[in-house]
Motif scaffolding. Sequence first.
Motif, PDB file in Angstrom:
ATOM      1  N   TYR A 186       7.577 -13.938   1.142  1.00 15.76           N
ATOM      2  CA  TYR A 186       7.833 -12.525   0.859  1.00 15.76           C
ATOM      3  C   TYR A 186       6.956 -11.981  -0.273  1.00 15.76           C
ATOM      4  N   ALA A 187       6.892 -12.717  -1.373  1.00 16.50           N
ATOM      5  CA  ALA A 187       6.133 -12.248  -2.533  1.00 16.50           C
ATOM      6  C   ALA A 187       4.637 -12.111  -2.215  1.00 16.50           C
ATOM      7  N   PHE A 188       4.149 -12.987  -1.329  1.00 19.05           N
ATOM      8  CA  PHE A 188       2.736 -12.932  -0.960  1.00 19.05           C
ATOM      9  C   PHE A 188       2.465 -11.815   0.047  1.00 19.05           C
ATOM     10  N   VAL A 189       3.302 -11.743   1.100  1.00 16.03           N
ATOM     11  CA  VAL A 189       3.086 -10.753   2.159  1.00 16.03           C
ATOM     12  C   VAL A 189       3.288  -9.334   1.635  1.00 16.03           C
ATOM     13  N   MET A 190       4.378  -9.132   0.866  1.00 13.80           N
ATOM     14  CA  MET A 190       4.681  -7.797   0.350  1.00 13.80           C
ATOM     15  C   MET A 190       4.198  -7.677  -1.102  1.00 13.80           C
ATOM     16  N   HIS A 191       2.957  -8.009  -1.300  1.00 13.30           N
ATOM     17  CA  HIS A 191       2.319  -7.866  -2.607  1.00 13.30           C
ATOM     18  C   HIS A 191       2.280  -6.378  -2.988  1.00 13.30           C
ATOM     19  N   PRO A 192       2.353  -6.052  -4.289  1.00 11.10           N
ATOM     20  CA  PRO A 192       2.325  -4.636  -4.698  1.00 11.10           C
ATOM     21  C   PRO A 192       1.168  -3.839  -4.111  1.00 11.10           C
ATOM     22  N   GLN A 193      -0.005  -4.459  -4.004  1.00 15.22           N
ATOM     23  CA  GLN A 193      -1.144  -3.744  -3.415  1.00 15.22           C
ATOM     24  C   GLN A 193      -0.919  -3.451  -1.936  1.00 15.22           C
ATOM     25  N   VAL A 194      -0.317  -4.420  -1.236  1.00 15.78           N
ATOM     26  CA  VAL A 194      -0.012  -4.236   0.185  1.00 15.78           C
ATOM     27  C   VAL A 194       1.006  -3.103   0.347  1.00 15.78           C
ATOM     28  N   CYS A 195       2.025  -3.094  -0.503  1.00 16.18           N
ATOM     29  CA  CYS A 195       3.043  -2.034  -0.460  1.00 16.18           C
ATOM     30  C   CYS A 195       2.426  -0.662  -0.688  1.00 16.18           C
ATOM     31  N   SER A 196       1.511  -0.583  -1.638  1.00 20.60           N
ATOM     32  CA  SER A 196       0.843   0.694  -1.918  1.00 20.60           C
ATOM     33  C   SER A 196       0.022   1.162  -0.725  1.00 20.60           C
TER      34      SER A 196
END
Length: 309
Positions: free
Chosen positions: A132-142
Amino acid sequence: MQWTNDSRLLGFILVGFSDQPQLELILFGVILFLYFMTLLGNSTIILVSLLDSKLHNPMYFFLSHLSFLDLCFTSSIVPQLLVNLGSSDKSITYGGCVVQLYVSLALGSTECVLLAVMSYDRYVAVCRPLHYAFVMHPQVCSILASMAWLSGVTTTLIQSTLTLQLPFCGNRKVDHFFCEVPVLIKLACVDTTFNQAELFVASVLFLVVPLSLILMSYGNIAQAVLKIKSAIGRRKAFRTCSSHVMVVIIFYGTITFMYLQPAKSRSKDQGKFVSFFYTVVTPMLNPLIYTLRNKEVKAALKKFMGKTL
């Protein structure tokens, strides 16, 4: 040419609920209360998500985007609606109608995509928790949030512009309470087959496709939850997703009725009350659903209220 320009010079008349004058005063009070609750609820979620470090994760990042979107969406429609309900003047300027059309369509389309993004976030959280932490990285979320906003802006630039190119031949009475694409297309005095087809394609792209992705995500989530042996674990996974499922059902259920059902198969009053639900009621319900069914938000609210008082 004179007929075509009449609407631009004189604006439009939003008929709204004026054919039921006994309802107008009641609706004014109800809508004013709902609008106040919408502003309060969504502002609170944005504030709490920013101030509480425990809520600095992808789920609440997207939730704060949803709350901001709902604030803007309802504010693009409700103030004008309240003015028209509270007076005998039901008019809206041409510029006001244009702004309402572009902004409301952009925000509504963005919400369709954002809800699909939020379902993907829940899928990763439940089905791939270790990644989860890797896939939904803050940059990915942005990037995902930016894609949702960009898709909304793109569709309104195309769809609203095509709608406003139609000649209205002096027709100024909009049988609705705000300027919306399906209603303005019906107002045109020329063949609108192309516009109807374009509206259908856009509806499929922004309603059917995101909803299909949401159903796929929650189908996989349901399978993963059923494999969890611990009853506590199942309840936790269910609680994580139930709020989002309720929001999806309410939003897509009403907006699909308006945009995918043939206009001839619904009455004008049905269209108004369905639109009323997803423009006024749903933005107010979203913060209630997320706070009442979410322990983290309730805990953050208690903490925030304790500090404030």
